[in-house]
Each structure stands twice: as C-alpha cells, then as structure tokens.
Design a protein around this motif. Structure first.
Motif, short mmCIF file in Angstrom:
data_model
loop_
_atom_site.label_atom_id
_atom_site.label_comp_id
_atom_site.label_asym_id
_atom_site.label_seq_id
_atom_site.Cartn_x
_atom_site.Cartn_y
_atom_site.Cartn_z
N GLN A 1 -9.88 -4.09 11.17
CA GLN A 1 -10.04 -4.49 12.22
C GLN A 1 -11.71 -4.67 12.00
N GLU A 2 -12.28 -5.46 13.44
CA GLU A 2 -13.41 -6.03 13.87
C GLU A 2 -14.71 -3.93 13.83
N ASP A 3 -13.78 -3.41 14.57
CA ASP A 3 -14.41 -2.78 14.84
C ASP A 3 -14.90 -1.85 13.31
N ASN B 1 -13.89 -9.84 5.44
CA ASN B 1 -14.56 -10.60 6.76
C ASN B 1 -15.14 -11.03 6.46
N PHE C 1 -14.81 -3.18 10.56
CA PHE C 1 -15.86 -4.34 9.95
C PHE C 1 -17.76 -3.14 10.12
N GLU C 2 -17.82 -3.39 11.49
CA GLU C 2 -18.70 -3.03 12.23
C GLU C 2 -19.50 -1.81 11.09
N GLU D 1 -9.08 -7.21 4.81
CA GLU D 1 -9.02 -7.41 6.30
C GLU D 1 -9.06 -6.39 6.75
#
Length: 280
Positions: free
Chosen positions: A251-253, A280, A255-256, A249
C-alpha cells in the motif's frame, strides 16, 4: 480601434467649408515580457542544488564502495596485479563500468599494501518492512561491530525488523545486474550477448523512464557488460544483486515508510547496497 478626425477649413480657402478625415490603424495592447518571480527562481535553484548534491553524494559513495572492494580483493585475493588476481580484475571492471575514476582505482590498490589500512569484509543482513516487504542489506566494513549496531538501530528506528539468517534470502536469486540509462532493443541485445559468449539474460524496464535493466548469470556479468558496450552504451552501472523471486505491491503508505528505511540505510557508510521485493 479606429479614430476619425474631421476639420472645417474656412477663411484661408475662400470661405468654402472642406472636410478631411484621417484613419489611424488599430493599436495592439503592449504586452509586458514574462518575468519569473525571485521566489520561483530561488526555489528552482534550490531544487537544482539539492539534485546535484544528491547526485554528488551517490557518486562519492560509489567511489568509496569500490575503493573498499579493491582493498579487500587485493588483501584476500592474491596481490595488487589484476593479471594474476582474477578477483581484483573483476572488481576493477565493475568499478570502471560504474564510472569510478582510474586515479581512485590506483590509489585503492596502493592503499591495500599499506600496513595502516584496515581489513574489509562483507556481510549480509536480512530484514522485514511493512506490508509484506523484505530487505537484503549488503555491508562492506572494516569494523563488523560498528556496522552491525548501525544497521540494527536504523532498521528498528524506521519501523523494520531484523530477520533471522536465511529467512529472507531464500526468496531471492543472486544475479548479475546491468542498469543502462537508455532503452535497449531486445533483438540487438540478444545478438550482442551471443557474440560476447553469454547464455542467460533477461531484459527489463528500469525504475526510471527511458532506462533498462539487464539480468544475467553472475559469472557472465562482465561479458554482458562487454555486450552492452559493443552496442555503443559506454555509461552503465554493473553489480551483483539479490533479485526477488516473488515481488509484492505494498500500500502507498507502507511503501513510503519502507523507502524511508531504504534511504536511511543508504546513508550509512558501511552499507554497500539494499535490495527489496517491492514492485511499486
């Protein structure tokens, strides 16, 4: 609101005063009909158009990919007759499962016998992304040098790094993958799979709500597709895919940014598919 009217009536009625009152019922305020602003309607239309455009582009790419696979299997697998060419027969089943029109399939078989048609070959690239992400990039091309240059350039421009051969693939298993746009009942699937002759399967929730993913042995993918079809599901996507043994998984940044890399790779004509290990 209630209005009370009072009047005095004299002269004509002999000078006697009289009074009367009239009650008027309440008047509800008039509500104007709801209207969508032209700006909102314009945005909605733009979203619909963009969604349709993306769907059409995916469909066109799927058709093109299977066209190339058919040409490759005809040239390498023993001729244009699916009865005697098992590789071709399997690819045609996959193409039909992915809603490739029969006319497209027949045109690809015909093109395979034309001298001007190039020779397609498959290759696999391995790459690292951000936050522990890894990618398996499957390529089907008639120009290996062009494909290699395009994939390397795209990976580097989007923050990734091409990995050495084998350094990523050992973390993945090759499996048959069937994506169904519906929620599948596990017990019903198990019964249908046994009837179809399958011995290995795993049912998962799809990436989108209301969808399911079935993983199976690559050799049993076609039989599993028959099992899904016997349950009344005619529309589904069938493929062979690399499935991560140890999802991570990000981190959001990260992942984008990694998904931006995936989107950029999918735009390349020579890229067949991309698998990754992100959960994610």
């Amino acid at each position: 609101m209630k209005l009370l009217l009072t009047a005095a009536v004299c002269a004509a009625f002999g000078g006697a005063a009289s009074a009367f009152s009239v009650a008027i019922p309440p008047i509800s305020p008039i509500t104007a009909p709801t209207r969508l602003s032209p700006l909102f309607m314009g945005r909605a239309a733009a979203v619909r158009a963009a969604t349709k455009s993306k769907t059409d582009a995916k469909k066109a790419k799927t058709n093109a990919i299977y066209g190339k696979k058919i040409i490759m299997t005809v040239k390498q697998g023993g001729g244009p007759d699916p009865q005697s060419n098992k590789m071709l027969n399997d690819v045609i089943k996959q193409a039909k499962a992915n809603n490739v029109p029969v006319d497209n399939i027949n045109r690809a078989i015909k093109r395979a016998s034309e001298a001007a048609t190039g020779d397609f070959s498959e290759s696999t690239f391995e790459a690292y992304g951000l936050g522990g992400a890894s990618f398996v990039i499957n390529v089907l091309s008639d120009n290996a040098n062009r494909a290699t240059a395009d994939v390397r350039s795209t990976v580097n421009k989007n923050g990734g790094k091409i990995a050495e051969s084998g350094s990523v693939l050992f973390m993945y298993d090759r499996q048959g993958k069937i994506e169904v746009p519906a929620v599948i009942d596990e017990e019903e699937l198990l019964e249908a799979a046994i009837e179809a002759g399958c011995e290995d399967m795993e049912l998962l929730e799809g990436d989108e709500e209301g969808t399911s993913v079935i993983l199976t042995d690559p050799k049993e993918a076609a039989m599993m597709a028959d099992a899904v079809r016997s349950m009344g599901h005619e529309e589904f996507k069938m493929s062979l895919a690399y499935i991560s043994k140890a999802p991570v998984e990000c981190q959001e940044d990260d992942f984008e940014k990694n998904m931006n890399l995936v989107d950029a790779l999918e735009e390349l004509d020579d890229v067949d598919s991309i698998e990754h290990n992100m959960s994610n």
